[in-house]
Design a protein around this motif. Structure first.
Motif, PDB file in Angstrom:
ATOM      1  N   ILE A  44     -25.377 -19.014  -7.722  1.00 57.45           N
ATOM      2  CA  ILE A  44     -26.784 -19.108  -8.129  1.00 57.45           C
ATOM      3  C   ILE A  44     -27.039 -20.421  -8.870  1.00 57.45           C
ATOM      4  CG2 ILE A  44     -28.526 -18.122  -9.686  1.00 57.45           C
ATOM      5  CD1 ILE A  44     -27.395 -15.335  -8.884  1.00 57.45           C
ATOM      6  N   ALA A  45     -26.061 -20.849  -9.667  1.00 51.57           N
ATOM      7  CA  ALA A  45     -26.177 -22.102 -10.404  1.00 51.57           C
ATOM      8  C   ALA A  45     -25.996 -23.320  -9.494  1.00 51.57           C
ATOM      9  CB  ALA A  45     -25.152 -22.135 -11.528  1.00 51.57           C
ATOM     10  N   LYS A  46     -25.681 -23.071  -8.242  1.00 52.26           N
ATOM     11  CA  LYS A  46     -25.478 -24.128  -7.247  1.00 52.26           C
ATOM     12  C   LYS A  46     -24.290 -25.039  -7.581  1.00 52.26           C
ATOM     13  CE  LYS A  46     -30.275 -24.172  -5.618  1.00 52.26           C
ATOM     14  NZ  LYS A  46     -30.269 -22.835  -5.236  1.00 52.26           N
ATOM     15  N   PHE A  47     -23.242 -24.426  -8.137  1.00 49.09           N
ATOM     16  CA  PHE A  47     -21.985 -25.140  -8.358  1.00 49.09           C
ATOM     17  C   PHE A  47     -21.111 -25.027  -7.113  1.00 49.09           C
ATOM     18  CE2 PHE A  47     -22.182 -23.731 -13.084  1.00 49.09           C
ATOM     19  CZ  PHE A  47     -23.169 -24.661 -13.345  1.00 49.09           C
ATOM     20  N   ILE A  48     -21.224 -23.877  -6.427  1.00 46.67           N
ATOM     21  CA  ILE A  48     -20.409 -23.599  -5.245  1.00 46.67           C
ATOM     22  C   ILE A  48     -21.292 -23.020  -4.143  1.00 46.67           C
ATOM     23  CG2 ILE A  48     -18.252 -23.270  -6.517  1.00 46.67           C
ATOM     24  CD1 ILE A  48     -18.730 -20.225  -6.383  1.00 46.67           C
ATOM     25  N   LEU A  49     -20.805 -23.151  -2.910  1.00 50.10           N
ATOM     26  CA  LEU A  49     -21.494 -22.595  -1.744  1.00 50.10           C
ATOM     27  C   LEU A  49     -20.520 -21.743  -0.951  1.00 50.10           C
ATOM     28  CD1 LEU A  49     -23.246 -25.831  -0.419  1.00 50.10           C
ATOM     29  CD2 LEU A  49     -24.366 -23.904  -1.552  1.00 50.10           C
ATOM     30  N   LEU A  50     -21.019 -20.637  -0.432  1.00 49.96           N
ATOM     31  CA  LEU A  50     -20.207 -19.774   0.431  1.00 49.96           C
ATOM     32  C   LEU A  50     -20.148 -20.399   1.810  1.00 49.96           C
ATOM     33  CD1 LEU A  50     -18.720 -17.046   0.786  1.00 49.96           C
ATOM     34  CD2 LEU A  50     -20.928 -16.065   1.434  1.00 49.96           C
ATOM     35  N   LYS A  51     -18.932 -20.530   2.352  1.00 48.55           N
ATOM     36  CA  LYS A  51     -18.782 -21.031   3.719  1.00 48.55           C
ATOM     37  C   LYS A  51     -19.369 -20.003   4.678  1.00 48.55           C
ATOM     38  CE  LYS A  51     -14.195 -22.739   2.613  1.00 48.55           C
ATOM     39  NZ  LYS A  51     -12.789 -22.607   3.008  1.00 48.55           N
ATOM     40  N   ASP A  52     -19.894 -20.472   5.792  1.00 42.49           N
ATOM     41  CA  ASP A  52     -20.458 -19.561   6.790  1.00 42.49           C
ATOM     42  C   ASP A  52     -19.430 -18.527   7.229  1.00 42.49           C
ATOM     43  OD1 ASP A  52     -22.924 -20.781   6.809  1.00 42.49           O
ATOM     44  OD2 ASP A  52     -22.386 -22.179   8.406  1.00 42.49           O
ATOM     45  N   THR A  53     -19.877 -17.318   7.372  1.00 43.87           N
ATOM     46  CA  THR A  53     -19.087 -16.179   7.864  1.00 43.87           C
ATOM     47  C   THR A  53     -17.824 -15.904   7.045  1.00 43.87           C
ATOM     48  OG1 THR A  53     -17.767 -17.401   9.496  1.00 43.87           O
ATOM     49  CG2 THR A  53     -19.934 -16.574  10.226  1.00 43.87           C
ATOM     50  N   GLU A  54     -17.814 -16.255   5.790  1.00 49.70           N
ATOM     51  CA  GLU A  54     -16.653 -16.010   4.943  1.00 49.70           C
ATOM     52  C   GLU A  54     -16.909 -14.809   4.032  1.00 49.70           C
ATOM     53  OE1 GLU A  54     -13.629 -17.579   4.788  1.00 49.70           O
ATOM     54  OE2 GLU A  54     -14.126 -18.906   6.433  1.00 49.70           O
ATOM     55  N   ASN A  55     -15.841 -14.306   3.433  1.00 45.96           N
ATOM     56  CA  ASN A  55     -15.903 -13.160   2.534  1.00 45.96           C
ATOM     57  C   ASN A  55     -16.382 -13.618   1.154  1.00 45.96           C
ATOM     58  OD1 ASN A  55     -15.480 -10.986   0.853  1.00 45.96           O
ATOM     59  ND2 ASN A  55     -13.391 -10.600   1.542  1.00 45.96           N
ATOM     60  N   PRO A  56     -17.537 -13.148   0.682  1.00 49.61           N
ATOM     61  CA  PRO A  56     -18.056 -13.594  -0.613  1.00 49.61           C
ATOM     62  C   PRO A  56     -17.239 -13.123  -1.818  1.00 49.61           C
ATOM     63  CG  PRO A  56     -19.458 -11.888   0.311  1.00 49.61           C
ATOM     64  CD  PRO A  56     -18.425 -12.211   1.347  1.00 49.61           C
ATOM     65  N   LEU A  57     -16.247 -12.276  -1.596  1.00 48.38           N
ATOM     66  CA  LEU A  57     -15.403 -11.790  -2.691  1.00 48.38           C
ATOM     67  C   LEU A  57     -14.127 -12.613  -2.868  1.00 48.38           C
ATOM     68  CD1 LEU A  57     -15.745  -7.942  -2.130  1.00 48.38           C
ATOM     69  CD2 LEU A  57     -17.017  -9.398  -3.697  1.00 48.38           C
ATOM     70  N   GLU A  58     -13.906 -13.587  -1.998  1.00 47.65           N
ATOM     71  CA  GLU A  58     -12.693 -14.385  -2.061  1.00 47.65           C
ATOM     72  C   GLU A  58     -13.001 -15.796  -2.554  1.00 47.65           C
ATOM     73  OE1 GLU A  58      -9.679 -13.244  -1.613  1.00 47.65           O
ATOM     74  OE2 GLU A  58     -10.463 -11.268  -1.134  1.00 47.65           O
ATOM     75  N   ILE A  59     -12.255 -16.248  -3.529  1.00 51.13           N
ATOM     76  CA  ILE A  59     -12.476 -17.576  -4.103  1.00 51.13           C
ATOM     77  C   ILE A  59     -12.353 -18.664  -3.046  1.00 51.13           C
ATOM     78  CG2 ILE A  59     -11.537 -19.265  -5.749  1.00 51.13           C
ATOM     79  CD1 ILE A  59     -10.851 -16.848  -7.567  1.00 51.13           C
ATOM     80  N   GLN A  60     -11.413 -18.513  -2.133  1.00 50.92           N
ATOM     81  CA  GLN A  60     -11.202 -19.534  -1.109  1.00 50.92           C
ATOM     82  C   GLN A  60     -12.328 -19.601  -0.074  1.00 50.92           C
ATOM     83  OE1 GLN A  60      -9.084 -17.090  -1.852  1.00 50.92           O
ATOM     84  NE2 GLN A  60      -8.375 -16.018  -0.034  1.00 50.92           N
ATOM     85  N   SER A  61     -13.285 -18.693  -0.158  1.00 49.98           N
ATOM     86  CA  SER A  61     -14.434 -18.693   0.751  1.00 49.98           C
ATOM     87  C   SER A  61     -15.528 -19.661   0.293  1.00 49.98           C
ATOM     88  CB  SER A  61     -15.033 -17.287   0.854  1.00 49.98           C
ATOM     89  OG  SER A  61     -14.108 -16.396   1.425  1.00 49.98           O
ATOM     90  N   ARG A  66     -21.685 -29.435  -5.653  1.00 49.42           N
ATOM     91  CA  ARG A  66     -22.018 -30.657  -6.380  1.00 49.42           C
ATOM     92  C   ARG A  66     -20.728 -31.362  -6.746  1.00 49.42           C
ATOM     93  NH1 ARG A  66     -25.676 -27.883 -10.981  1.00 49.42           N
ATOM     94  NH2 ARG A  66     -25.031 -29.707 -12.145  1.00 49.42           N
ATOM     95  N   LYS A  67     -20.848 -32.564  -7.221  1.00 49.26           N
ATOM     96  CA  LYS A  67     -19.678 -33.276  -7.721  1.00 49.26           C
ATOM     97  C   LYS A  67     -19.266 -32.643  -9.053  1.00 49.26           C
ATOM     98  CE  LYS A  67     -20.977 -37.624  -5.631  1.00 49.26           C
ATOM     99  NZ  LYS A  67     -21.419 -39.006  -5.867  1.00 49.26           N
ATOM    100  N   ALA A  68     -17.978 -32.567  -9.290  1.00 53.41           N
ATOM    101  CA  ALA A  68     -17.465 -31.966 -10.520  1.00 53.41           C
ATOM    102  C   ALA A  68     -18.001 -32.687 -11.756  1.00 53.41           C
ATOM    103  CB  ALA A  68     -15.938 -31.975 -10.525  1.00 53.41           C
ATOM    104  N   VAL A  69     -18.181 -33.971 -11.671  1.00 48.88           N
ATOM    105  CA  VAL A  69     -18.667 -34.760 -12.801  1.00 48.88           C
ATOM    106  C   VAL A  69     -20.116 -34.413 -13.154  1.00 48.88           C
ATOM    107  CG1 VAL A  69     -19.474 -36.766 -11.474  1.00 48.88           C
ATOM    108  CG2 VAL A  69     -18.574 -37.078 -13.786  1.00 48.88           C
ATOM    109  N   GLU A  70     -20.816 -33.739 -12.260  1.00 50.22           N
ATOM    110  CA  GLU A  70     -22.212 -33.356 -12.490  1.00 50.22           C
ATOM    111  C   GLU A  70     -22.349 -31.989 -13.163  1.00 50.22           C
ATOM    112  OE1 GLU A  70     -23.900 -33.504  -8.582  1.00 50.22           O
ATOM    113  OE2 GLU A  70     -23.945 -35.687  -8.542  1.00 50.22           O
ATOM    114  N   ILE A  71     -21.232 -31.305 -13.387  1.00 50.84           N
ATOM    115  CA  ILE A  71     -21.265 -29.970 -13.989  1.00 50.84           C
ATOM    116  C   ILE A  71     -20.705 -30.059 -15.406  1.00 50.84           C
ATOM    117  CG2 ILE A  71     -20.446 -27.589 -13.835  1.00 50.84           C
ATOM    118  CD1 ILE A  71     -20.204 -28.035 -10.793  1.00 50.84           C
TER     119      ILE A  71
END
Length: 124
Positions: A44-61, A66-71
């Motif tokens: 929701i904070a737009k730090f990360i995006l879910l890859k298409d068709t991936e499991n939203p419960l898995e971190i690797q999904s 954004r760039k890390a320096v922007e957070i």
């Protein structure tokens, strides 16, 4: 000073940004419900995006949005609804874990403690 939940959020973000899912966070540190809530907050904070068709419960999904320096730490605190705990001095372990950031947080902690000490019961 940084709550355990904030530390976990930082670790999860570092995992995703480094694409290092095996060693940077222990899966047992979060329950499934906590992990789901945290990933949703970070999305929701737009730090990360879910890859298409991936499991939203898995971190690797997830991938970085954004760039890390922007957070900032403030961004993370606001996104997770967390806070800084300034009611005790910072430990050496904290300085070792967070390095340069701990120096800045140490100053914030000390200033907050000075001002909190000046607020008496009669002021409240």
């Amino acid at each position: 000073m940084i709550t355990p939940r904030t530390q976990t959020a930082i670790a999860v973000l570092k995992c995703i940004y480094a694409r290092d899912y095996g060693t940077c966070i222990k899966p047992c540190t979060l329950t499934e419900k906590e992990k789901q809530a945290l990933l949703l907050q970070l999305s929701i904070a737009k730090f990360i995006l879910l890859k298409d068709t991936e499991n939203p419960l898995e971190i690797q999904s997830y991938i970085p949005a954004r760039k890390a320096v922007e957070i900032s730490l403030l961004d993370i605190l606001e996104a997770t609804g967390e806070y800084l705990n300034c009611n005790r001095p910072i430990t050496e372990q904290f300085y070792a874990q967070y390095g340069r950031a701990a120096q800045k947080l140490g100053i914030i902690n000390q200033i907050a403690r000075i001002y909190l000490k000046e607020i008496t019961l009669t002021d409240l």
